[in-house]
Write a protein that holds these residues in place. Structure first.
Motif, PDB file in Angstrom:
ATOM      1  N   ARG A 135     -34.857 -24.687 -74.823  1.00  8.78           N
ATOM      2  CA  ARG A 135     -33.512 -24.156 -74.652  1.00  8.78           C
ATOM      3  C   ARG A 135     -32.653 -24.674 -75.808  1.00  8.78           C
ATOM      4  NH1 ARG A 135     -31.321 -26.272 -69.260  1.00  8.78           N
ATOM      5  NH2 ARG A 135     -31.802 -28.218 -70.331  1.00  8.78           N
ATOM      6  N   THR A 136     -32.014 -23.762 -76.562  1.00  8.15           N
ATOM      7  CA  THR A 136     -31.152 -24.138 -77.682  1.00  8.15           C
ATOM      8  C   THR A 136     -29.723 -24.279 -77.187  1.00  8.15           C
ATOM      9  OG1 THR A 136     -32.574 -22.826 -79.142  1.00  8.15           O
ATOM     10  CG2 THR A 136     -30.470 -23.569 -80.035  1.00  8.15           C
ATOM     11  N   THR A 137     -29.111 -25.450 -77.433  1.00  4.98           N
ATOM     12  CA  THR A 137     -27.768 -25.706 -76.884  1.00  4.98           C
ATOM     13  C   THR A 137     -26.754 -26.196 -77.905  1.00  4.98           C
ATOM     14  OG1 THR A 137     -28.329 -27.991 -76.304  1.00  4.98           O
ATOM     15  CG2 THR A 137     -28.775 -26.292 -74.633  1.00  4.98           C
ATOM     16  N   LEU A 138     -27.193 -26.563 -79.116  1.00  3.67           N
ATOM     17  CA  LEU A 138     -26.262 -27.222 -80.034  1.00  3.67           C
ATOM     18  C   LEU A 138     -26.531 -26.815 -81.478  1.00  3.67           C
ATOM     19  CD1 LEU A 138     -24.032 -29.480 -80.356  1.00  3.67           C
ATOM     20  CD2 LEU A 138     -25.933 -31.070 -80.728  1.00  3.67           C
ATOM     21  N   LEU A 139     -25.462 -26.571 -82.216  1.00  2.00           N
ATOM     22  CA  LEU A 139     -25.512 -26.364 -83.662  1.00  2.00           C
ATOM     23  C   LEU A 139     -24.887 -27.580 -84.333  1.00  2.00           C
ATOM     24  CD1 LEU A 139     -25.743 -24.710 -86.333  1.00  2.00           C
ATOM     25  CD2 LEU A 139     -23.492 -23.728 -85.765  1.00  2.00           C
ATOM     26  N   CYS A 140     -25.635 -28.199 -85.266  1.00  2.00           N
ATOM     27  CA  CYS A 140     -25.113 -29.318 -86.047  1.00  2.00           C
ATOM     28  C   CYS A 140     -24.836 -28.836 -87.467  1.00  2.00           C
ATOM     29  CB  CYS A 140     -26.110 -30.470 -86.094  1.00  2.00           C
ATOM     30  SG  CYS A 140     -26.323 -31.342 -84.543  1.00  2.00           S
ATOM     31  N   LEU A 141     -23.590 -28.879 -87.865  1.00  2.07           N
ATOM     32  CA  LEU A 141     -23.210 -28.530 -89.232  1.00  2.07           C
ATOM     33  C   LEU A 141     -23.043 -29.810 -90.050  1.00  2.07           C
ATOM     34  CD1 LEU A 141     -20.530 -25.801 -88.405  1.00  2.07           C
ATOM     35  CD2 LEU A 141     -22.911 -25.430 -89.108  1.00  2.07           C
ATOM     36  N   GLU A 142     -23.071 -29.680 -91.378  1.00  2.00           N
ATOM     37  CA  GLU A 142     -22.868 -30.842 -92.253  1.00  2.00           C
ATOM     38  C   GLU A 142     -21.989 -30.419 -93.435  1.00  2.00           C
ATOM     39  OE1 GLU A 142     -25.422 -34.004 -94.992  1.00  2.00           O
ATOM     40  OE2 GLU A 142     -26.410 -32.994 -93.315  1.00  2.00           O
ATOM     41  N   ASN A 143     -20.854 -31.089 -93.582  1.00  2.00           N
ATOM     42  CA  ASN A 143     -19.905 -30.734 -94.633  1.00  2.00           C
ATOM     43  C   ASN A 143     -19.266 -32.009 -95.173  1.00  2.00           C
ATOM     44  OD1 ASN A 143     -18.428 -29.051 -96.275  1.00  2.00           O
ATOM     45  ND2 ASN A 143     -16.957 -28.409 -94.717  1.00  2.00           N
ATOM     46  N   THR A 144     -19.604 -32.412 -96.417  1.00  2.00           N
ATOM     47  CA  THR A 144     -20.462 -31.722 -97.355  1.00  2.00           C
ATOM     48  C   THR A 144     -21.930 -31.975 -97.011  1.00  2.00           C
ATOM     49  OG1 THR A 144     -20.673 -33.555 -98.964  1.00  2.00           O
ATOM     50  CG2 THR A 144     -18.721 -32.188 -99.125  1.00  2.00           C
ATOM     51  N   HIS A 145     -22.810 -31.095 -97.566  1.00  2.00           N
ATOM     52  CA  HIS A 145     -24.236 -31.260 -97.316  1.00  2.00           C
ATOM     53  C   HIS A 145     -24.808 -32.179 -98.388  1.00  2.00           C
ATOM     54  CE1 HIS A 145     -28.448 -30.464 -96.688  1.00  2.00           C
ATOM     55  NE2 HIS A 145     -28.199 -29.647 -95.672  1.00  2.00           N
ATOM     56  N   ALA A 147     -27.932 -33.594 -99.033  1.00  3.16           N
ATOM     57  CA  ALA A 147     -29.187 -33.298 -99.719  1.00  3.16           C
ATOM     58  C   ALA A 147     -29.101 -32.070-100.606  1.00  3.16           C
ATOM     59  CB  ALA A 147     -30.309 -33.119 -98.689  1.00  3.16           C
ATOM     60  N   ALA A 148     -28.168 -31.187-100.320  1.00  3.23           N
ATOM     61  CA  ALA A 148     -28.002 -29.989-101.144  1.00  3.23           C
ATOM     62  C   ALA A 148     -27.159 -30.271-102.388  1.00  3.23           C
ATOM     63  CB  ALA A 148     -27.363 -28.873-100.324  1.00  3.23           C
ATOM     64  N   GLY A 149     -26.674 -31.490-102.521  1.00  5.67           N
ATOM     65  CA  GLY A 149     -25.887 -31.841-103.688  1.00  5.67           C
ATOM     66  C   GLY A 149     -24.405 -31.902-103.413  1.00  5.67           C
ATOM     67  N   GLY A 150     -24.033 -32.264-102.181  1.00  4.74           N
ATOM     68  CA  GLY A 150     -22.616 -32.371-101.850  1.00  4.74           C
ATOM     69  C   GLY A 150     -21.910 -31.034-101.807  1.00  4.74           C
ATOM     70  N   THR A 151     -22.630 -29.993-101.379  1.00  3.68           N
ATOM     71  CA  THR A 151     -22.032 -28.659-101.332  1.00  3.68           C
ATOM     72  C   THR A 151     -21.062 -28.543-100.159  1.00  3.68           C
ATOM     73  OG1 THR A 151     -23.973 -27.860-100.123  1.00  3.68           O
ATOM     74  CG2 THR A 151     -23.931 -27.495-102.493  1.00  3.68           C
ATOM     75  N   VAL A 152     -20.056 -27.696-100.353  1.00  8.09           N
ATOM     76  CA  VAL A 152     -18.932 -27.600 -99.434  1.00  8.09           C
ATOM     77  C   VAL A 152     -18.957 -26.278 -98.680  1.00  8.09           C
ATOM     78  CG1 VAL A 152     -16.413 -27.457 -99.331  1.00  8.09           C
ATOM     79  CG2 VAL A 152     -17.501 -29.088-100.886  1.00  8.09           C
ATOM     80  N   THR A 153     -18.683 -26.340 -97.381  1.00  7.97           N
ATOM     81  CA  THR A 153     -18.490 -25.131 -96.573  1.00  7.97           C
ATOM     82  C   THR A 153     -16.992 -24.910 -96.405  1.00  7.97           C
ATOM     83  OG1 THR A 153     -20.550 -25.481 -95.353  1.00  7.97           O
ATOM     84  CG2 THR A 153     -18.922 -24.007 -94.363  1.00  7.97           C
ATOM     85  N   PRO A 154     -16.448 -23.797 -96.933  1.00  4.12           N
ATOM     86  CA  PRO A 154     -14.998 -23.554 -96.857  1.00  4.12           C
ATOM     87  C   PRO A 154     -14.557 -23.159 -95.457  1.00  4.12           C
ATOM     88  CG  PRO A 154     -16.112 -21.726 -97.942  1.00  4.12           C
ATOM     89  CD  PRO A 154     -17.155 -22.781 -97.719  1.00  4.12           C
ATOM     90  N   PRO A 155     -13.253 -23.231 -95.185  1.00  4.94           N
ATOM     91  CA  PRO A 155     -12.741 -22.995 -93.830  1.00  4.94           C
ATOM     92  C   PRO A 155     -13.116 -21.641 -93.236  1.00  4.94           C
ATOM     93  CG  PRO A 155     -11.038 -23.981 -95.177  1.00  4.94           C
ATOM     94  CD  PRO A 155     -12.173 -23.661 -96.103  1.00  4.94           C
ATOM     95  N   ASP A 156     -13.053 -20.567 -94.023  1.00  2.00           N
ATOM     96  CA  ASP A 156     -13.353 -19.250 -93.459  1.00  2.00           C
ATOM     97  C   ASP A 156     -14.810 -19.137 -93.038  1.00  2.00           C
ATOM     98  OD1 ASP A 156     -14.194 -19.365 -96.105  1.00  2.00           O
ATOM     99  OD2 ASP A 156     -13.743 -17.263 -96.526  1.00  2.00           O
TER     100      ASP A 156
END
Length: 339
Positions: A135-145, A147-156
């Motif tokens: 059963r899938t119950t949770l999404l874990c986001l990472e900002n900045t990422h 291992a990807a090189g400190g990449t940023v996920t913008p607000p939108d």
């Protein structure tokens, strides 16, 4: 033979408290945080909650414990949680989310941009099958990422991911160990990057000079439960105001992170001119592609430049204890390797 001065680019967690921070820590008003709260720690938690736009936060000894506390509150044993491939909760926390929180981790592949998840990929990964399957119950986001090189996920983009998670019945935890870096890079307040999440974790020692600690937060009800879990894990402290005072000062230094981003761009540009293959840093993480990371690190160490291996590449991170002059010196030393 004179030993060359080492320039430490292994991590922005090597930053040290300066004299003003040490003085603030020495003079901090303290109390027993386990019994009846520590006033300085309480002030830190309230200030962080305000910055993050959430109801409440809880100090934790480390960002790793912050993530674990959140996952232990969110997950039931056997629940699947999904996270971007290479996420810290998947690869760098010793399996604690599975071992201690009882969750079944699943890595979700990035889209066209390193470290960032496409909405449809999240939707597809959040499958829920008959009762006898995971059963899938949770999404874990990472900002900045990281291992990807400190990449940023913008607000939108963040808002779309959270909306998708809600649509498919997932809670959302944000690993924001370097959320301050994302905020500075995007010129938006930290609260713009936490909208809609159930919980968020932030770090005080990465680039800000605090000797230890992070915060995990969400609703007041979550923090009440998180306090119990923190104690269970041995994270309850007594006169925590001593370290909390350093944390309060660290929060005032968030704007200074812009200098680290500038130095990372300077480092990456200079390494490219020398002929090295590097990423285009969005924040303060420079990744060097090399056939043999260990060999490259050994050569760098000979000229007094310290880095770490990261997924087959070499990671170099400018931070507040490294000046622009130091970056120029690093480039000069690397250039001698090609002379």
């Amino acid at each position: 033979m004179t030993k060359v001065r080492e320039i430490d680019l292994r991590s922005d967690a090597v930053t040290q408290p300066d004299e003003p921070m040490r003085l603030a820590m020495a003079r901090a008003e303290v109390g027993d945080d386990v019994l009846d709260r520590d006033p300085t720690m309480q002030a830190l938690e309230e200030r962080a909650a305000d910055l993050l736009g959430i109801e409440a936060t809880l100090w934790v000894p480390s960002a790793t414990m912050g993530n674990l506390v959140a996952l232990m509150v969110h997950l039931r044993r056997g629940d699947r949680f999904i996270a971007p491939r290479g996420a810290h909760v998947l690869d760098d926390e010793l399996g604690a989310p599975a071992w201690l929180a009882g969750g079944m981790p699943e890595a979700v592949d990035w889209g066209a941009w390193p470290g960032r998840l496409p909405v449809e990929t999240v939707r597809q990964a959040a499958r829920n099958a008959p009762y006898h399957m995971l059963r899938t119950t949770l999404l874990c986001l990472e900002n900045t990422h990281n291992a990807a090189g400190g990449t940023v996920t913008p607000p939108d983009e963040h808002a779309k991911l959270v909306a998708t998670a809600r649509d498919v019945g997932l809670r959302v935890h944000l690993d924001g160990a370097r959320l301050w870096h994302a905020s500075v890079a995007l010129s938006v307040p930290p609260a713009a990057l936490t909208v809609g999440v159930d919980t968020v974790q932030v770090c005080l020692s990465k680039g800000l000079g605090a000797p230890m600690g992070g915060l995990v937060g969400g609703t007041s009800a979550f923090v009440q439960e998180a306090r119990r879990v923190r104690k269970m894990l041995g994270g309850g402290v007594r006169q925590g105001g001593i370290v909390a005072a350093g944390g309060l000062m660290a929060l005032e230094r968030i704007p200074d992170l812009a200098n680290d981003h500038v130095n990372a761009t300077k480092l990456a540009t200079g390494l490219k001119e020398i002929g090295w293959e590097v990423n285009e840093p969005e924040t303060n993480i420079v990744l060097v592609s090399t056939p043999d990371a260990d060999a490259t690190l050994a050569v760098l160490k000979k000229v007094g430049v310290l880095g770490v291996p990261a997924g087959g590449r070499v990671r170099l991170i400018p931070h507040r204890d490294v000046t622009t002059k130091d970056i120029t010196e690093v480039l000069s030393r690397v250039a001698t390797l090609h002379a």
